[in-house]
Write a protein that holds these residues in place. Structure first.
Motif, PDB file in Angstrom:
ATOM      1  N   PRO A  73      76.805  32.339  24.084  1.00  0.00           N
ATOM      2  CA  PRO A  73      76.903  33.885  25.224  1.00  0.00           C
ATOM      3  C   PRO A  73      76.263  33.118  26.540  1.00  0.00           C
ATOM      4  O   PRO A  73      75.460  32.159  26.634  1.00  0.00           O
ATOM      5  N   LEU A  74      76.318  34.059  27.103  1.00  0.00           N
ATOM      6  CA  LEU A  74      75.873  34.171  29.228  1.00  0.00           C
ATOM      7  C   LEU A  74      74.862  34.072  28.989  1.00  0.00           C
ATOM      8  O   LEU A  74      74.436  32.717  29.547  1.00  0.00           O
ATOM      9  N   LEU A  75      74.451  34.676  27.769  1.00  0.00           N
ATOM     10  CA  LEU A  75      72.298  34.500  28.496  1.00  0.00           C
ATOM     11  C   LEU A  75      71.685  33.040  27.886  1.00  0.00           C
ATOM     12  O   LEU A  75      70.487  32.312  27.991  1.00  0.00           O
ATOM     13  N   HIS A  76      72.516  32.383  26.459  1.00  0.00           N
ATOM     14  CA  HIS A  76      72.739  31.374  25.932  1.00  0.00           C
ATOM     15  C   HIS A  76      72.698  30.501  26.976  1.00  0.00           C
ATOM     16  O   HIS A  76      71.789  29.030  27.322  1.00  0.00           O
ATOM     17  N   LYS A  77      73.795  30.594  28.178  1.00  0.00           N
ATOM     18  CA  LYS A  77      74.270  29.232  28.735  1.00  0.00           C
ATOM     19  C   LYS A  77      72.963  29.077  29.335  1.00  0.00           C
ATOM     20  O   LYS A  77      72.299  27.859  30.428  1.00  0.00           O
ATOM     21  N   LEU A  78      72.891  30.036  29.993  1.00  0.00           N
ATOM     22  CA  LEU A  78      71.749  30.202  31.629  1.00  0.00           C
ATOM     23  C   LEU A  78      70.339  29.722  31.045  1.00  0.00           C
ATOM     24  O   LEU A  78      69.429  28.634  31.665  1.00  0.00           O
ATOM     25  N   SER A  79      69.909  30.442  29.695  1.00  0.00           N
ATOM     26  CA  SER A  79      69.104  29.603  29.349  1.00  0.00           C
ATOM     27  C   SER A  79      68.867  27.601  28.502  1.00  0.00           C
ATOM     28  O   SER A  79      67.790  27.074  28.752  1.00  0.00           O
ATOM     29  N   PHE A  80      70.198  27.589  28.675  1.00  0.00           N
ATOM     30  CA  PHE A  80      69.978  26.102  27.832  1.00  0.00           C
ATOM     31  C   PHE A  80      69.725  25.403  29.202  1.00  0.00           C
ATOM     32  O   PHE A  80      69.375  24.260  29.341  1.00  0.00           O
ATOM     33  N   ILE A  81      70.417  26.026  30.359  1.00  0.00           N
ATOM     34  CA  ILE A  81      70.731  24.967  31.663  1.00  0.00           C
ATOM     35  C   ILE A  81      69.013  25.338  32.470  1.00  0.00           C
ATOM     36  O   ILE A  81      68.378  23.924  32.332  1.00  0.00           O
ATOM     37  N   ARG A  82      67.960  26.292  31.972  1.00  0.00           N
ATOM     38  CA  ARG A  82      66.532  26.635  32.505  1.00  0.00           C
ATOM     39  C   ARG A  82      66.262  25.301  31.623  1.00  0.00           C
ATOM     40  O   ARG A  82      64.915  24.413  31.754  1.00  0.00           O
ATOM     41  N   TYR A  83      66.182  25.085  29.812  1.00  0.00           N
ATOM     42  CA  TYR A  83      65.814  23.982  29.013  1.00  0.00           C
ATOM     43  C   TYR A  83      65.734  22.693  29.303  1.00  0.00           C
ATOM     44  O   TYR A  83      65.336  21.710  29.403  1.00  0.00           O
ATOM     45  N   LYS A  84      67.209  22.454  30.187  1.00  0.00           N
ATOM     46  CA  LYS A  84      67.105  21.501  30.528  1.00  0.00           C
ATOM     47  C   LYS A  84      66.661  20.475  32.129  1.00  0.00           C
ATOM     48  O   LYS A  84      66.045  19.456  31.950  1.00  0.00           O
ATOM     49  N   GLN A  85      66.422  21.640  33.261  1.00  0.00           N
ATOM     50  CA  GLN A  85      66.056  21.474  34.251  1.00  0.00           C
ATOM     51  C   GLN A  85      64.989  21.635  34.107  1.00  0.00           C
ATOM     52  O   GLN A  85      64.332  20.786  35.542  1.00  0.00           O
ATOM     53  N   PHE A  86      64.166  21.834  32.953  1.00  0.00           N
ATOM     54  CA  PHE A  86      62.544  21.969  33.130  1.00  0.00           C
ATOM     55  C   PHE A  86      61.064  20.844  32.207  1.00  0.00           C
ATOM     56  O   PHE A  86      60.303  20.941  32.017  1.00  0.00           O
ATOM     57  N   PHE A  87      62.487  20.011  31.419  1.00  0.00           N
ATOM     58  CA  PHE A  87      62.300  19.823  29.853  1.00  0.00           C
ATOM     59  C   PHE A  87      61.507  18.909  30.679  1.00  0.00           C
ATOM     60  O   PHE A  87      59.906  18.180  30.135  1.00  0.00           O
ATOM     61  N   ALA A  88      61.720  18.069  31.864  1.00  0.00           N
ATOM     62  CA  ALA A  88      60.714  16.739  32.058  1.00  0.00           C
ATOM     63  C   ALA A  88      59.099  17.615  32.584  1.00  0.00           C
ATOM     64  O   ALA A  88      58.487  17.104  32.431  1.00  0.00           O
ATOM     65  N   ARG A  89      59.372  18.588  33.650  1.00  0.00           N
ATOM     66  CA  ARG A  89      58.052  18.818  33.948  1.00  0.00           C
ATOM     67  C   ARG A  89      57.500  19.691  33.252  1.00  0.00           C
ATOM     68  O   ARG A  89      55.621  19.509  33.466  1.00  0.00           O
ATOM     69  N   ARG A  90      57.876  20.417  31.843  1.00  0.00           N
ATOM     70  CA  ARG A  90      57.447  20.427  31.205  1.00  0.00           C
ATOM     71  C   ARG A  90      56.215  19.634  30.054  1.00  0.00           C
ATOM     72  O   ARG A  90      55.046  19.961  29.525  1.00  0.00           O
TER      73      ARG A  90
END
Length: 382
Positions: A73-90
Motif C-alpha cells: 500500500p502507498l501509505l506503507h511505502k511512505l511510512s517505510f521511507i520515513r522510518y529509514k530517513q529518521f532512524f538514525a536521528r531517533r
C-alpha cells in the motif's frame, strides 16, 4: 575503569543491528567498563554492480525509488521511507552515538562484533571492504571480537577475490576471537590455525525481557501475526498465501522491518517497541536472523523462511541454520511458505530453549570478563 570500544554495524538503520549493539554495550558495561562505539571508514565494495552508485545521495535516492516498486500500500511505502530517513536521528542517541564519527580512539580494549562485521565479500556499499573491521590501524591495547560473523562470505570467496592471506594476517593479531556461526569459525580456523570461541548473538545473551526497562507494555485491541522480513523478499505468491492464512485465523498482519504486499499495518516504532509487539503477537513469520531471535526471546510460535544465496544475491541459509541448530529449533525452518501452518501449530518447549540460553549466557559473560578485564572480577546478573 577500562575504556572499551565496540566496532559493529551500529549505524545501520536496522532493528537487529541496533538491538545487538545495545545488548553488547550493556553486557560490557556490567563489567564496570566505560563503553563507546567506534566507527570505521567505508571503502569500495569488492562486488560492484552496474546499478550501484558511488554517490551517497544517489544511493539513497535509488533506495527511495526502489521502495515504490514494491507491491505494498502507498501509505506503507511512505511510512517505510520515513522510518529509514529518521532512524538514525531517533535511535542512535540511545546508543550514545552522535553524527560525529568516532574513528580510531585510544582504548584499553576494542571489541569487534557482533553482527556481520567480517562479511567483506559483498556488494553493500554502506559497508564496503574495510580492513578496520579486522582491526587494522586500531589504537587499543587489546583487540578481541565477540560473536563476529562472516555472513555470506566464505573461504572460497576470500580465495577467489584474493583476500584470504590479507584477512588471515589481520586475524592472527587478535588477542581473542569469538564467532557466532560455524562458517565464520571454519574460516578463522583455516586462516589462523586456531579454534575460535563460539558465542551467541548479544540479543540472546543480554536478557532483554527481564533486564531491559525500556520495553513498553502494550494493550492492543486486536490479534495479529508479525511478518518480519526485508522489503521485497516476500514473493507475491508467499504474500498471497500469508494473507489467506491470516484471514482464516482471524489475525491482522503487522509488517515490521520491511513493507509487505499482504500487511494490514506497517509498524514504524522504536527498537524496544519491536520487542513489545513481538511479546503480544499470536505468531511470527520471518525470513531474518534477528526476526527469529526476537520470536525466541519473547517465546512466540514462529516459522523462519530459508533463502538460498544465488550468485551475488544475499541469502540467509548459513546463519539461520546455524542459529536454530544451536537452539534445537531446526523444525522451525522451511523453504516452503505452505509449511508455515503446520510449523506454527507445533508447540515450542521454551523451557529447554531457556536452559540452553542460560548456559550460553554464563559462557559469553565469562568470555567477555576474561578477555576484557582479565582479572578475578565476576560479571553479575541483572
Amino acid at each position: 575503569m577500562k575504556k572499551v570500544g565496540i566496532m559493529s554495524m551500529q549505524r545501520i538503520a536496522n532493528y537487529g543491528s541496533f538491538l545487538q549493539a545495545y545488548a553488547l554495550k550493556q553486557l560490557i558495561e556490567e563489567l564496570g567498563c566505560k563503553v563507546e562505539f567506534v566507527d570505521y571508514h567505508v571503502s569500495e565494495s569488492i562486488i560492484i554492480e552496474d546499478t550501484d552508485s558511488k554517490n551517497k545521495f544517489m544511493r539513497k535516492l535509488q533506495k527511495g525509488l526502489e521502495t515504490f516498486r514494491y507491491h505494498a500500500p502507498l501509505l506503507h511505502k511512505l511510512s517505510f521511507i520515513r522510518y529509514k530517513q529518521f532512524f538514525a536521528r531517533r535511535y542512535m542517541p540511545l546508543l550514545g552515538i552522535s553524527k560525529e564519527m568516532n574513528y580510531n580512539p585510544t582504548l584499553d580494549c576494542l571489541v569487534i562484533g557482533s553482527d556481520e562485521v567480517f562479511n567483506c565479500i559483498q556488494k553493500n556499499s554502506n559497508v564496503g571492504y574495510s580492513l578496520e573491521l579486522f582491526g587494522k590501524d586500531n589504537h587499543a591495547d587489546r583487540l578481541i571480537t565477540y560473536a563476529a560473523s562472516f555472513g555470506n562470505t566464505t573461504l572460497k570467496k576470500l580465495i577467489k577475490y584474493g583476500k584470504a592471506d590479507e584477512i588471515g594476517l589481520l586475524l592472527k593479531k587478535f588477542y581473542a576471537i569469538s564467532v557466532r556461526d560455524s562458517n565464520s569459525g571454519s574460516i578463522v580456523k583455516q586462516l589462523t590455525g586456531d579454534e575460535p570461541v563460539y558465542n551467541l548473538d548479544p540479543v540472546l545473551i543480554y536478557d532483554y525481557i527481564n533486564c531491559c526497562d525500556k520495553i513498553p507494555t502494550f494493550n492492543l485491541n486486536e490479534k495479529y501475526l508479525i511478518l518480519y522480513a526485508y522489503a521485497g523478499r516476500i514473493s507475491n505468491g508467499e504474500a498471497d498465501w500469508i494473507a489467506e492464512y491470516a484471514k482464516k485465523k482471524n489475525l491482522k498482519i503487522y509488517a515490521i522491518g520491511g513493507i509487505q504486499k499482504c500487511a494490514d499495518r506497517f509498524i514504524d516504532c522504536s527498537p524496544f517497541e519491536v520487542l513489545a509487539y513481538f511479546k503480544n503477537a499470536e505468531e511470527v513469520i520471518t525470513d531474518t536472523f534477528h526476526g527469529s531471535i526476537f520470536a525466541i526471546i519473547t517465546h512466540r510460535s514462529f516459522s523462519t523462511l530459508i533463502r538460498n544465496s544465488v550468485g551475488n544475491s544475499y541469502g540467509n541459509e548459513e546463519k539461520i541454520r546455524d542459529l536454530l541448530n544451536r537452539l534445537n529449533l531446526v523444525d522451525r525452518m522451511t523453504t516452503e511458505i505452505k509449511e508455515v501452518e503446520n510449523i506454527n501449530k507445533k508447540t515450542i518447549n521454551y523451557k529447554k530453549v531457556d536452559n540452553i540460553l542460560q548456559k550460553q549466557r554464563r559462557i559469553a559473560k565469562e568470555y567477555l570478563r576474561k578477555k576484557i578485564i582479565d582479572s578475578g572480577a565476576k560479571a553479575y546478573e541483572c
